[in-house]
Design a protein around this motif. Structure first.
Motif, PDB file in Angstrom:
ATOM      1  N   SER A   1       0.847  -1.202   0.000  1.00  0.00           N
ATOM      2  CA  SER A   1       0.000   0.000   0.000  1.00  0.00           C
ATOM      3  C   SER A   1       0.877   1.244   0.000  1.00  0.00           C
ATOM      4  O   SER A   1       2.077   1.184   0.319  1.00  0.00           O
ATOM      5  CB  SER A   1      -0.923   0.026   1.222  1.00  0.00           C
ATOM      6  OG  SER A   1      -0.165   0.247   2.404  1.00  0.00           O
ATOM      7  N   VAL A   2       0.258   2.377  -0.330  1.00  0.00           N
ATOM      8  CA  VAL A   2       0.981   3.657  -0.298  1.00  0.00           C
ATOM      9  C   VAL A   2       1.400   3.991   1.124  1.00  0.00           C
ATOM     10  O   VAL A   2       2.523   4.466   1.362  1.00  0.00           O
ATOM     11  CB  VAL A   2       0.107   4.784  -0.892  1.00  0.00           C
ATOM     12  CG1 VAL A   2       0.767   6.141  -0.681  1.00  0.00           C
ATOM     13  CG2 VAL A   2      -0.144   4.546  -2.375  1.00  0.00           C
ATOM     14  N   ASP A   3       0.518   3.768   2.091  1.00  0.00           N
ATOM     15  CA  ASP A   3       0.870   4.059   3.487  1.00  0.00           C
ATOM     16  C   ASP A   3       2.063   3.224   3.931  1.00  0.00           C
ATOM     17  O   ASP A   3       2.977   3.731   4.611  1.00  0.00           O
ATOM     18  CB  ASP A   3      -0.331   3.798   4.395  1.00  0.00           C
ATOM     19  CG  ASP A   3      -1.321   4.950   4.397  1.00  0.00           C
ATOM     20  OD1 ASP A   3      -0.947   6.039   3.952  1.00  0.00           O
ATOM     21  OD2 ASP A   3      -2.473   4.744   4.825  1.00  0.00           O
ATOM     22  N   ASN A   4       2.093   1.960   3.567  1.00  0.00           N
ATOM     23  CA  ASN A   4       3.242   1.124   3.931  1.00  0.00           C
ATOM     24  C   ASN A   4       4.513   1.599   3.232  1.00  0.00           C
ATOM     25  O   ASN A   4       5.604   1.568   3.815  1.00  0.00           O
ATOM     26  CB  ASN A   4       2.970  -0.333   3.578  1.00  0.00           C
ATOM     27  CG  ASN A   4       1.947  -0.978   4.490  1.00  0.00           C
ATOM     28  OD1 ASN A   4       1.632  -0.439   5.549  1.00  0.00           O
ATOM     29  ND2 ASN A   4       1.414  -2.111   4.086  1.00  0.00           N
ATOM     30  N   ALA A   5       4.375   2.027   1.972  1.00  0.00           N
ATOM     31  CA  ALA A   5       5.539   2.560   1.261  1.00  0.00           C
ATOM     32  C   ALA A   5       6.079   3.792   1.973  1.00  0.00           C
ATOM     33  O   ALA A   5       7.300   3.964   2.126  1.00  0.00           O
ATOM     34  CB  ALA A   5       5.163   2.897  -0.179  1.00  0.00           C
ATOM     35  N   ALA A   6       5.182   4.663   2.412  1.00  0.00           N
ATOM     36  CA  ALA A   6       5.614   5.868   3.127  1.00  0.00           C
ATOM     37  C   ALA A   6       6.321   5.501   4.434  1.00  0.00           C
ATOM     38  O   ALA A   6       7.317   6.141   4.817  1.00  0.00           O
ATOM     39  CB  ALA A   6       4.410   6.767   3.404  1.00  0.00           C
TER      40      ALA A   6
ATOM     41  N   ALA B   1       1.801  13.334   0.420  1.00  0.00           N
ATOM     42  CA  ALA B   1       1.014  13.654   1.617  1.00  0.00           C
ATOM     43  C   ALA B   1       1.307  12.665   2.746  1.00  0.00           C
ATOM     44  O   ALA B   1       1.416  13.052   3.919  1.00  0.00           O
ATOM     45  CB  ALA B   1      -0.474  13.642   1.267  1.00  0.00           C
ATOM     46  N   ALA B   2       1.440  11.378   2.417  1.00  0.00           N
ATOM     47  CA  ALA B   2       1.718  10.369   3.445  1.00  0.00           C
ATOM     48  C   ALA B   2       3.090  10.578   4.077  1.00  0.00           C
ATOM     49  O   ALA B   2       3.264  10.383   5.286  1.00  0.00           O
ATOM     50  CB  ALA B   2       1.619   8.976   2.831  1.00  0.00           C
ATOM     51  N   LEU B   3       4.087  10.964   3.294  1.00  0.00           N
ATOM     52  CA  LEU B   3       5.420  11.213   3.848  1.00  0.00           C
ATOM     53  C   LEU B   3       5.422  12.444   4.736  1.00  0.00           C
ATOM     54  O   LEU B   3       6.033  12.448   5.820  1.00  0.00           O
ATOM     55  CB  LEU B   3       6.423  11.388   2.705  1.00  0.00           C
ATOM     56  CG  LEU B   3       6.823  10.113   1.953  1.00  0.00           C
ATOM     57  CD1 LEU B   3       7.637  10.447   0.710  1.00  0.00           C
ATOM     58  CD2 LEU B   3       7.619   9.174   2.860  1.00  0.00           C
TER      59      LEU B   3
ATOM     60  N   GLY C   1       6.322  13.331   9.011  1.00  0.00           N
ATOM     61  CA  GLY C   1       7.372  14.268   9.388  1.00  0.00           C
ATOM     62  C   GLY C   1       8.583  14.268   8.481  1.00  0.00           C
ATOM     63  O   GLY C   1       9.636  14.799   8.859  1.00  0.00           O
ATOM     64  N   VAL C   2       8.457  13.700   7.284  1.00  0.00           N
ATOM     65  CA  VAL C   2       9.578  13.670   6.343  1.00  0.00           C
ATOM     66  C   VAL C   2       9.571  14.945   5.504  1.00  0.00           C
ATOM     67  O   VAL C   2       8.523  15.341   4.980  1.00  0.00           O
ATOM     68  CB  VAL C   2       9.483  12.433   5.419  1.00  0.00           C
ATOM     69  CG1 VAL C   2      10.643  12.419   4.425  1.00  0.00           C
ATOM     70  CG2 VAL C   2       9.465  11.158   6.247  1.00  0.00           C
ATOM     71  N   THR C   3      10.714  15.600   5.387  1.00  0.00           N
ATOM     72  CA  THR C   3      10.826  16.766   4.518  1.00  0.00           C
ATOM     73  C   THR C   3      10.664  16.302   3.078  1.00  0.00           C
ATOM     74  O   THR C   3      11.501  15.564   2.554  1.00  0.00           O
ATOM     75  CB  THR C   3      12.190  17.454   4.689  1.00  0.00           C
ATOM     76  OG1 THR C   3      12.344  17.826   6.065  1.00  0.00           O
ATOM     77  CG2 THR C   3      12.297  18.688   3.802  1.00  0.00           C
ATOM     78  N   THR C   4       9.553  16.704   2.449  1.00  0.00           N
ATOM     79  CA  THR C   4       9.159  16.132   1.163  1.00  0.00           C
ATOM     80  C   THR C   4       8.851  17.227   0.159  1.00  0.00           C
ATOM     81  O   THR C   4       8.192  18.221   0.483  1.00  0.00           O
ATOM     82  CB  THR C   4       7.912  15.230   1.330  1.00  0.00           C
ATOM     83  OG1 THR C   4       8.180  14.239   2.327  1.00  0.00           O
ATOM     84  CG2 THR C   4       7.547  14.545   0.024  1.00  0.00           C
TER      85      THR C   4
ATOM     86  N   GLY D   1       1.105  17.974  -2.624  1.00  0.00           N
ATOM     87  CA  GLY D   1       1.281  17.284  -1.355  1.00  0.00           C
ATOM     88  C   GLY D   1       0.522  17.920  -0.207  1.00  0.00           C
ATOM     89  O   GLY D   1       0.688  17.528   0.944  1.00  0.00           O
ATOM     90  N   ARG D   2      -0.356  18.890  -0.524  1.00  0.00           N
ATOM     91  CA  ARG D   2      -1.140  19.576   0.497  1.00  0.00           C
ATOM     92  C   ARG D   2      -2.621  19.498   0.127  1.00  0.00           C
ATOM     93  O   ARG D   2      -2.977  19.342  -1.032  1.00  0.00           O
ATOM     94  CB  ARG D   2      -0.712  21.043   0.629  1.00  0.00           C
ATOM     95  CG  ARG D   2       0.698  21.228   1.201  1.00  0.00           C
ATOM     96  CD  ARG D   2       1.138  22.683   1.111  1.00  0.00           C
ATOM     97  NE  ARG D   2       1.487  23.032  -0.267  1.00  0.00           N
ATOM     98  CZ  ARG D   2       1.778  24.272  -0.659  1.00  0.00           C
ATOM     99  NH1 ARG D   2       1.717  25.280   0.203  1.00  0.00           N
ATOM    100  NH2 ARG D   2       2.104  24.513  -1.908  1.00  0.00           N
TER     101      ARG D   2
END
Length: 702
Positions: free
Chosen positions: A239-244, A271-273, A277-280, A504-505
């Motif tokens: 999933s995308v969440d797991n990838a993040a 958005a998930a990253l 708290g990842v600088t994305t 991403g927002r």
């Protein structure tokens, strides 16, 4: 090395040593000097960051001085405006070594800057084919004065042009420039690894094919071709969440570039990253130019950060020194993977690397198939799409705009005999005249009222590009443009506020200006949605489909597999093992009543489309990249008879009239020719014929 330097202009050599601090040239740069200085058409091949730009420019600048070229003598053509922006400072500094100038011309360049270029042309102009076309059809440009001194044209990322209609457009424009200059113009292509370099160079030569010397220079590619190298890992995350989660936990402190093959996926992962708290930073074609530039500049200067991008960052745009490349799911070609892999490993002591994160089990299979092909040293040949009749129509109209009037018996000479823009295009010209796209006065042709009606908006700007962009709404936060979104997101029914995901927002829609196609928003903490129309990539190739079959038969790609990936592949082989057999192809009969009958061809989308059209009632018309649906009454004898009958009369796929909308300028063609053009592009006759000759076994699945 010394002989190559001896042939370059002394000022170039001085700055190589004293300004750049180079102690040597790379092999590609050494070997390119002689053929480029001697005026050969050339194809320079190297991985990303392999020094291709310098390999072309240093001998071209030397030739400029040695032969006393004046005025605009070099065009440097790129497929992306962002790549031109990135290259402009570098090429300007190289040109300045010799007191020469380089300038930039594309759709974002101001009118004032363009006027300066026209008043005092630079020595080198960085541009796109669409901008060259716009100059050629503009009444404000003296074409012969501007382009009359052209000597060399450098085409960067030439493989990105050659594989679609932009390539045909580029070739036609180059021939018109040659006619304006009144002399052959040297053509130099720069490319990453391709499977057919000789054919690609021959294509780039256009009408000069066979008449001008041609040289492929590819030392780095040849040295690396025998053993694929790199630190490659395949993981299955689901999933995308797991990838993040994986991306946020791995490689902390490093600069990571993540490729996704859709804008929607870029937005979701971005958005998930950020939520973790990842600088994305984000980059894709529907973000505004300013938004992309800010993201790419910030990423280039930062550490411990991630930029998530589509293929916009595949083609060599400099985003600083990368530590890692991560790929969600998989691209559809090995060539694209090689471009992305080449973004890493540039520092001394580092290696090229890529981590694949598969989001679904089918994505895991395609990623394993791609890496299997890569492990075999396979790279796709670059092939121009067949029968570009719609580009012929566009070019005839553009020529009439350029010259105002064209002799009805002279128009074919504008492309110097280049097929298919020669006399063989006469039926298309007749149609343009008969339907009012062209007017005729005796022996003269000129733009007609139908061309004015269809393409005349904004001074025929729509005539300059051969691709169709789907309609989008501009998204604005106050006066700041964020990007563009699909209008479907603004019309679908929603409960509560309408919230978009862009950059991403999340943005809450406050007002929609339907007439001007604008959408005004304000930032919100609510969860937004992202969506864009698919460009219709056309499915997976026969080579990739057969590699997927090999994986199901037990082949593992020559990369590191995580335990999750190994377990996922084992499960795939258990689940789909009935669809493959080492002795040939398989027809499975399944479902509760045995009515789900599929022929597992593993032949790719185009070959299956061809088979579906050729087998008629023997198939139900439904197919995908790997199989065709058969009627439940089919028997081995019946299928054998149908296959034998189709073997000598393969048909082109049927064309949905709605699909013609994606073929720009198809309205300027006779409908049967427009349909024939699209049908030829949807077909793979060779693979379909091979499938018909392969043995087939029937099996029942539980």
């Amino acid at each position: 090395m010394s002989s190559a330097l001896d042939r370059l202009h002394p000022a170039v050599v001085h700055h190589l040593v004293n300004t750049l601090g180079w102690r040597s040239l790379r092999p590609l740069q050494q070997q390119a000097v002689a053929p480029v200085l001697e005026g050969h058409d050339a194809l320079l091949l190297a991985p990303t960051a392999g020094g291709k730009t310098e390999a072309a420019c240093f001998p071209v600048l030397s030739a400029m001085e040695q032969h006393g070229w004046t005025g605009l003598s070099v065009l440097y053509v790129c497929p992306l405006k962002a790549l031109l922006n990135n290259l402009h400072p570098r090429l300007s500094s190289y040109a300045a070594w010799l007191g020469r100038r380089a300038a930039l011309w594309h759709g974002d360049v101001t009118a004032a800057a363009r006027r300066r270029i026209l008043a005092d042309p630079p020595d080198i102009l960085l541009t796109t084919p669409e901008s060259v076309e716009a100059m050629l059809v503009s009444t404000k440009v003296d074409h012969r004065r501007l382009f009359g001194g052209l000597r060399t044209i450098v085409v960067d990322e030439v493989h990105a042009f050659a594989g679609d209609d932009r390539g045909w457009h580029l070739l036609a424009v180059l021939e018109r420039l040659t006619a304006l200059a009144g002399r052959p113009i040297q053509r130099i292509g720069l490319s990453a690894t391709v499977g057919n370099p000789g054919e690609l160079l021959s294509w780039l030569q256009g009408s000069g094919r066979g008449a001008r010397p041609a040289t492929v220079v590819a030392p780095a590619v040849e040295a690396a071709s025998t053993t694929p190298q790199g630190d490659i890992e395949l993981d299955y995350v689901g999933s995308v969440d797991n990838a993040a989660t994986v991306i946020s936990a791995l490689h902390r402190g490093e600069k990571r570039l993540v490729f996704c093959d859709s804008r929607r996926l870029v937005e979701q992962l971005g958005a998930a990253l950020r939520a973790r708290g990842v600088t994305t930073f984000l980059s894709h074609a529907s973000l505004s130019v300013d938004e992309r530039r800010r993201a790419e500049a910030a990423f280039a200067e930062a550490r411990d950060c991630v930029i998530v991008a589509t293929s916009t960052l595949e083609l060599g745009i400099d985003v600083g020194d990368l530590d890692r490349v991560i790929q969600l799911d998989a691209p559809t070609t090995v060539a694209s993977f090689l471009q992305r892999l080449g973004r890493t490993g540039r520092r001394a002591g580092s290696v090229r690397n890529c981590l694949f994160l598969a989001l679904r089990t089918d994505s895991l299979l395609w990623a394993a198939a791609l890496l299997t092909l890569w492990g075999r040293g396979y790279v796709e040949p670059v092939e121009a799409p067949p029968e570009p009749r719609h580009i012929i129509a566009q070019q005839v109209l553009a020529l009439c705009l350029q010259e105002h009037t064209v002799g009805s018996r002279l128009w074919a000479k504008a492309w110097n005999g280049l097929t298919p823009f020669d006399s063989g295009a006469e039926p298309i010209v007749r149609y343009l005249i008969e339907h009012g796209y062209l007017d005729r006065d005796g022996e003269l042709l000129f733009i007609g009222p139908e061309a004015e009606r269809r393409f005349g908006r904004r001074n025929f700007l729509d005539m300059t590009a051969v691709f169709t962009a789907p309609p989008q709404f501009t998204v604005l936060a106050g006066r700041e443009e964020i990007g563009q979104t699909d209008p479907a997101l603004l019309t679908e029914q929603v409960e509560g506020p309408r919230v978009l995901l862009l950059g991403g927002r999340s943005w809450k829609v406050t007002w929609i200006d339907w007439k001007r196609r604008r959408c005004f928003v304000e930032e919100t903490d609510l969860r937004g949605k992202a969506r864009w129309q698919s460009s219709g990539a056309g499915g997976r190739s026969a080579a990739l489909a057969r590699a997927a079959r090999d994986v199901l038969l037990g082949a593992d790609p020559p990369v590191r597999l995580t335990r999750r990936a190994s377990r996922g592949l084992d499960e795939l082989r258990d689940q789909r093992g009935s669809t493959v057999h080492p002795g040939g192809l398989v027809v499975t009969r399944g479902g509760a009543s045995g009515t789900d009958v599929r022929w597992w061809t593993w032949a790719g989308h185009k070959a299956n489309a061809t088979l579906a059209a050729s087998l008629g009632d023997a198939v139900e018309g439904r197919f995908d990249d790997v199989s065709l649906r058969l009627p439940d009454a089919v028997t081995p004898a019946l299928l054998r008879a149908v296959r034998d009958g189709a073997a000598g009369r393969l048909c082109l796929p049927e064309v949905d009239e709605r699909a013609l909308a994606g073929l720009k300028f198809s309205a300027a063609l006779p409908p049967p020719l427009a349909e024939a053009t699209l049908a030829a592009r949807l077909a793979d006759l060779g693979t379909a014929a091979r499938v018909l000759a392969e043995p087939v076994r029937f099996t029942t699945v539980g």
